[in-house]
Design an enzyme around this catalytic site. Sequence first.
Site, PDB file in Angstrom:
ATOM      1  N   LYS A  46      42.425  42.299  30.221  1.00 53.71           N
ATOM      2  CA  LYS A  46      43.398  41.704  29.333  1.00 53.71           C
ATOM      3  C   LYS A  46      43.835  40.328  29.822  1.00 53.71           C
ATOM      4  CE  LYS A  46      45.116  46.362  28.950  1.00 53.71           C
ATOM      5  NZ  LYS A  46      45.989  47.280  29.704  1.00 53.71           N
ATOM      6  N   GLY A  47      43.571  40.072  31.106  1.00 52.18           N
ATOM      7  CA  GLY A  47      44.156  38.905  31.759  1.00 52.18           C
ATOM      8  C   GLY A  47      43.835  37.562  31.121  1.00 52.18           C
ATOM      9  N   GLU A 102      37.836  33.552  32.185  1.00 47.95           N
ATOM     10  CA  GLU A 102      38.497  34.473  33.125  1.00 47.95           C
ATOM     11  C   GLU A 102      39.888  33.968  33.490  1.00 47.95           C
ATOM     12  OE1 GLU A 102      38.480  37.255  34.409  1.00 47.95           O
ATOM     13  OE2 GLU A 102      36.536  37.960  35.102  1.00 47.95           O
ATOM     14  N   ASP A 103      40.753  34.886  33.890  1.00 40.68           N
ATOM     15  CA  ASP A 103      42.053  34.481  34.415  1.00 40.68           C
ATOM     16  C   ASP A 103      41.919  34.012  35.861  1.00 40.68           C
ATOM     17  OD1 ASP A 103      41.453  37.031  35.335  1.00 40.68           O
ATOM     18  OD2 ASP A 103      43.428  37.877  34.918  1.00 40.68           O
ATOM     19  N   ASP A 106      38.017  35.943  41.943  1.00 43.84           N
ATOM     20  CA  ASP A 106      38.479  36.273  43.290  1.00 43.84           C
ATOM     21  C   ASP A 106      37.246  36.547  44.161  1.00 43.84           C
ATOM     22  OD1 ASP A 106      40.508  36.826  45.165  1.00 43.84           O
ATOM     23  OD2 ASP A 106      40.437  38.955  44.721  1.00 43.84           O
ATOM     24  N   PHE A 155      49.048  36.553  46.109  1.00 47.81           N
ATOM     25  CA  PHE A 155      48.984  37.277  44.834  1.00 47.81           C
ATOM     26  C   PHE A 155      49.854  36.570  43.804  1.00 47.81           C
ATOM     27  CE2 PHE A 155      49.820  40.615  41.784  1.00 47.81           C
ATOM     28  CZ  PHE A 155      48.578  41.207  41.669  1.00 47.81           C
ATOM     29  N   VAL A 156      49.254  36.222  42.668  1.00 47.49           N
ATOM     30  CA  VAL A 156      49.993  35.460  41.664  1.00 47.49           C
ATOM     31  C   VAL A 156      50.135  36.244  40.364  1.00 47.49           C
ATOM     32  CG1 VAL A 156      49.332  33.219  42.611  1.00 47.49           C
ATOM     33  CG2 VAL A 156      47.913  34.252  40.871  1.00 47.49           C
ATOM     34  N   ASP A 162      48.744  39.867  36.018  1.00 45.56           N
ATOM     35  CA  ASP A 162      49.772  40.911  36.033  1.00 45.56           C
ATOM     36  C   ASP A 162      50.021  41.478  37.427  1.00 45.56           C
ATOM     37  OD1 ASP A 162      47.147  42.282  36.057  1.00 45.56           O
ATOM     38  OD2 ASP A 162      48.381  44.099  36.020  1.00 45.56           O
ATOM     39  N   ARG A 168      52.510  39.354  32.731  1.00 42.50           N
ATOM     40  CA  ARG A 168      51.452  38.529  32.137  1.00 42.50           C
ATOM     41  C   ARG A 168      52.043  37.427  31.262  1.00 42.50           C
ATOM     42  NH1 ARG A 168      46.539  41.310  32.751  1.00 42.50           N
ATOM     43  NH2 ARG A 168      46.662  43.566  32.647  1.00 42.50           N
TER      44      ARG A 168
HETATM   45  P1  IMP Z   1      37.066  39.932  41.403  1.00 44.16           P
HETATM   46  O1  IMP Z   1      36.724  38.467  41.236  1.00 44.16           O
HETATM   47  O2  IMP Z   1      35.971  40.862  40.981  1.00 44.16           O
HETATM   48  O3  IMP Z   1      37.538  40.222  42.796  1.00 44.16           O
HETATM   49  O4  IMP Z   1      38.290  40.352  40.481  1.00 44.16           O
HETATM   50  C1  IMP Z   1      39.020  39.503  39.711  1.00 44.16           C
HETATM   51  C2  IMP Z   1      40.100  40.313  39.009  1.00 44.16           C
HETATM   52  O5  IMP Z   1      41.070  40.815  39.955  1.00 44.16           O
HETATM   53  C3  IMP Z   1      40.856  39.442  38.052  1.00 44.16           C
HETATM   54  O6  IMP Z   1      40.277  39.441  36.764  1.00 44.16           O
HETATM   55  C4  IMP Z   1      42.256  40.045  38.090  1.00 44.16           C
HETATM   56  O7  IMP Z   1      42.340  41.082  37.124  1.00 44.16           O
HETATM   57  C5  IMP Z   1      42.391  40.661  39.468  1.00 44.16           C
HETATM   58  N1  IMP Z   1      43.154  39.783  40.385  1.00 44.16           N
HETATM   59  C6  IMP Z   1      42.666  39.149  41.469  1.00 44.16           C
HETATM   60  N2  IMP Z   1      43.631  38.425  42.079  1.00 44.16           N
HETATM   61  C7  IMP Z   1      44.766  38.587  41.375  1.00 44.16           C
HETATM   62  C8  IMP Z   1      46.119  38.061  41.506  1.00 44.16           C
HETATM   63  O8  IMP Z   1      46.459  37.259  42.400  1.00 44.16           O
HETATM   64  N3  IMP Z   1      47.013  38.466  40.559  1.00 44.16           N
HETATM   65  C9  IMP Z   1      46.682  39.326  39.548  1.00 44.16           C
HETATM   66  N4  IMP Z   1      45.435  39.821  39.386  1.00 44.16           N
HETATM   67  C10 IMP Z   1      44.478  39.468  40.285  1.00 44.16           C
END
Ligand code: IMP
Length: 182
Positions: A46-47, A102-103, A106, A155-156, A162, A168
Amino acid sequence: MNPPYPPPIDRVLYTEEQIEQRIREVAAEITARYRDRSLKLIGVLKGSVFFLTALARHLEIPVRVDYLAISSFSASKSSPGVVRIAKDLDEPIEGDDVLVVEDIVDTGLTLRYLLQTLAGRGPNSLGICTLLDRTSRRLVQVPVEFRCFEIGDHFVVGCGLDHKQYYRNLRYLAVLKPEAKG
Ligand code: IMP
């Protein structure tokens, strides 16, 4: 019990005005890159919904929008990055110029899985645009072409990001207090 409001934030990383300004700049880059073509934006629920909407409003090319949702099992240390599509796209992407929105990127594990899946469907091109990029935690390389902000290892919340599904809707991006994250 309802979570606290105003949210328990440590500091504001980017204000509403800074985010809006940066989104306009990135939208101009995307418009220039895809000029004379049409673009399919794919939002990851949803992000990314908040960012995608803000971005799309500033694109000056023909745009279509579709969404998918992913279930991530990355929390399990034994099998990091195991993801599956929980809600698929409504339309095929064969022959389309696709930009995954993407939001935050990471570790990159979610996106790597997503890109592999989408590439198998025969798009004309497949790009990535993210609001936030946290390259310091990257485990796998993913080709992020458009990013609004690079952030550090905190963490943001806000602008679609969220904490336990809350916050959000904040118009700014903020670092949550570590004790609030639990
Ligand atoms: P990755 O790149 O597979 O590790 O995962 C990315 C997902 O982790 C994002 O789409 C978010 O849903 C979640 N995420 C990672 N860091 C944060 C943060 O700082 N705040 C909120 N959600 C996060």
